[in-house]
Design an enzyme around this catalytic site. Structure first.
Site, mmCIF file in Angstrom:
data_model
loop_
_atom_site.group_PDB
_atom_site.id
_atom_site.type_symbol
_atom_site.label_atom_id
_atom_site.label_comp_id
_atom_site.label_asym_id
_atom_site.label_seq_id
_atom_site.Cartn_x
_atom_site.Cartn_y
_atom_site.Cartn_z
ATOM 1 N N ASP A 170 -22.572 48.701 5.924
ATOM 2 C CA ASP A 170 -22.858 48.361 7.326
ATOM 3 C C ASP A 170 -21.749 48.867 8.251
ATOM 4 O OD1 ASP A 170 -20.908 46.548 6.614
ATOM 5 O OD2 ASP A 170 -21.951 44.783 7.404
ATOM 6 N N SER A 171 -20.686 49.450 7.678
ATOM 7 C CA SER A 171 -19.688 50.158 8.492
ATOM 8 C C SER A 171 -20.357 51.256 9.304
ATOM 9 C CB SER A 171 -18.596 50.757 7.596
ATOM 10 O OG SER A 171 -19.158 51.537 6.561
ATOM 11 N N ASP A 217 -25.907 47.705 1.951
ATOM 12 C CA ASP A 217 -25.349 46.454 2.478
ATOM 13 C C ASP A 217 -26.419 45.597 3.146
ATOM 14 O OD1 ASP A 217 -22.674 45.898 2.051
ATOM 15 O OD2 ASP A 217 -21.970 47.117 3.734
ATOM 16 N N LYS A 263 -25.517 44.842 -1.498
ATOM 17 C CA LYS A 263 -24.174 44.229 -1.451
ATOM 18 C C LYS A 263 -24.173 43.174 -0.362
ATOM 19 C CE LYS A 263 -20.344 46.449 0.229
ATOM 20 N NZ LYS A 263 -19.994 45.586 1.367
ATOM 21 N N GLU A 306 -21.406 40.041 1.509
ATOM 22 C CA GLU A 306 -20.028 39.573 1.644
ATOM 23 C C GLU A 306 -19.930 38.073 1.379
ATOM 24 O OE1 GLU A 306 -18.341 40.754 5.405
ATOM 25 O OE2 GLU A 306 -18.827 42.865 5.078
ATOM 26 N N GLU A 339 -11.606 44.107 -0.848
ATOM 27 C CA GLU A 339 -11.173 44.875 0.332
ATOM 28 C C GLU A 339 -9.931 44.239 0.957
ATOM 29 O OE1 GLU A 339 -14.115 45.737 3.374
ATOM 30 O OE2 GLU A 339 -12.598 46.666 4.665
HETATM 31 O O1 KIV Z 1 -19.525 48.668 5.000
HETATM 32 C C1 KIV Z 1 -18.796 49.308 4.238
HETATM 33 O O2 KIV Z 1 -18.619 50.536 4.343
HETATM 34 C C2 KIV Z 1 -18.121 48.580 3.173
HETATM 35 C C3 KIV Z 1 -17.013 49.276 2.431
HETATM 36 C C4 KIV Z 1 -15.840 49.422 3.306
HETATM 37 C C5 KIV Z 1 -16.694 48.622 1.153
HETATM 38 O O3 KIV Z 1 -18.405 47.444 2.940
#
Ligand code: KIV
Length: 268
Positions: free
Chosen positions: A49-50, A88, A118, A120, A187
């Protein structure tokens, strides 16, 4: 007639079985073209989600909607054939209850064709992780610095600087492993804590700004390619694409202004 594909994707159990073995290589990718290149070298590709910050100029990942993750997830699946693709779950799509998490994670898997999601959170997400895994959704966990909670954490702060906080991080790692996560991203965590956690749990740890002793590493592709003018300080920059793009665009602009582009070779 059925068509057989010869190349098979790396599976969740294959990543899970790399605990303590050959280091796991991973990068983020958000679109088909870069993903096709990363696919040749990475064991898994994260559609993180970055992308909200990196591709869409948002200030944080909080505002990333599910449909954006699905759109980019689809593109990455289309562009690849070998790596496991992990997508994510964005903020607000899984925290409320295991049932809500299942509905959204299932939508992501059905509509993108990815192999895992994924999310969090540590101990507080253990029940949800178990619920998803028992119903066929492989989960990668993410603990330490969790950007979706940056407002609660007071910013993007390295975790574990105070040794008194270590037991909570260790408990998070154990909880997600026991709940059935197949791997966990560590992280922004002080090196000795990440190394300690990597020894304590039996699933692979994937470090980002954490420790070389993790079972694998991940970086945001644009950071390591030199496309981010202000990358996090732990990032090793392997490319100079920012400068390369600037040079190419400048040359193109100069040639257009001089009417030397397009020449015959650049016309249909
Ligand atoms: O969103 C993302 O790119 C991430 C990585 C930094 C692990 O969660």
């Amino acid at each position: 007639m059925s068509v057989q594909k010869t190349v098979r994707r790396i599976t969740v159990p294959q990543i899970r079985n790399r605990k303590g073995g050959e280091p796991i290589v991973s990068l983020t990718s958000y679109h088909a073209h870069t993903a096709a290149i990363v696919d040749r070298y990475a064991d898994f590709i994260l559609v993180g989600d970055s992308l909200g910050m990196v591709m869409h100029g948002m200030d944080s990942t909080i505002g990333v909607p599910l449909d954006l993750m699905i759109m980019h997830g689809r593109a990455v699946v289309r562009g690849t054939e070998r790596a496991l693709i992990v997508v994510d779950l964005p903020f607000g799509t899984y925290e409320e209850s295991p049932q809500v998490a299942f509905r959204n994670a299932a939508q992501v898997m059905k509509e993108t064709g990815c192999g895992a999601v994924k999310l969090e959170g540590g101990a507080r997400m253990a029940e949800t992780i178990r619920f998803l895994v028992e119903r066929g959704i492989p989960v990668m966990a993410h603990i330490g610095l969790t950007p979706q909670s940056s407002h609660v954490m007071g910013g993007f702060k390295t975790q574990g600087r105070d040794e008194e906080t270590w037991p909570a991080h260790e408990a998070d790692a154990k909880a997600v492993a026991e709940a059935g996560a197949f791997a966990v991203v560590l992280e922004g965590m002080v090196e000795p804590l990440a190394a300690k956690i990597s020894k304590q749990i039996d699933i692979p740890t994937i470090g980002i700004g954490a420790s070389a002793d993790c079972d694998g590493q991940i970086l945001v592709l644009e950071d390591m390619l030199g496309l981010n003018p202000t990358p996090p300080k732990f990032v090793k920059v392997y490319g100079d694409l920012g400068d390369g793009i600037e040079r190419a665009v400048r040359t193109y602009a100069e040639e257009v202004k001089a009417r030397s582009f397009p020449d015959e070779k650049n016309t249909y």
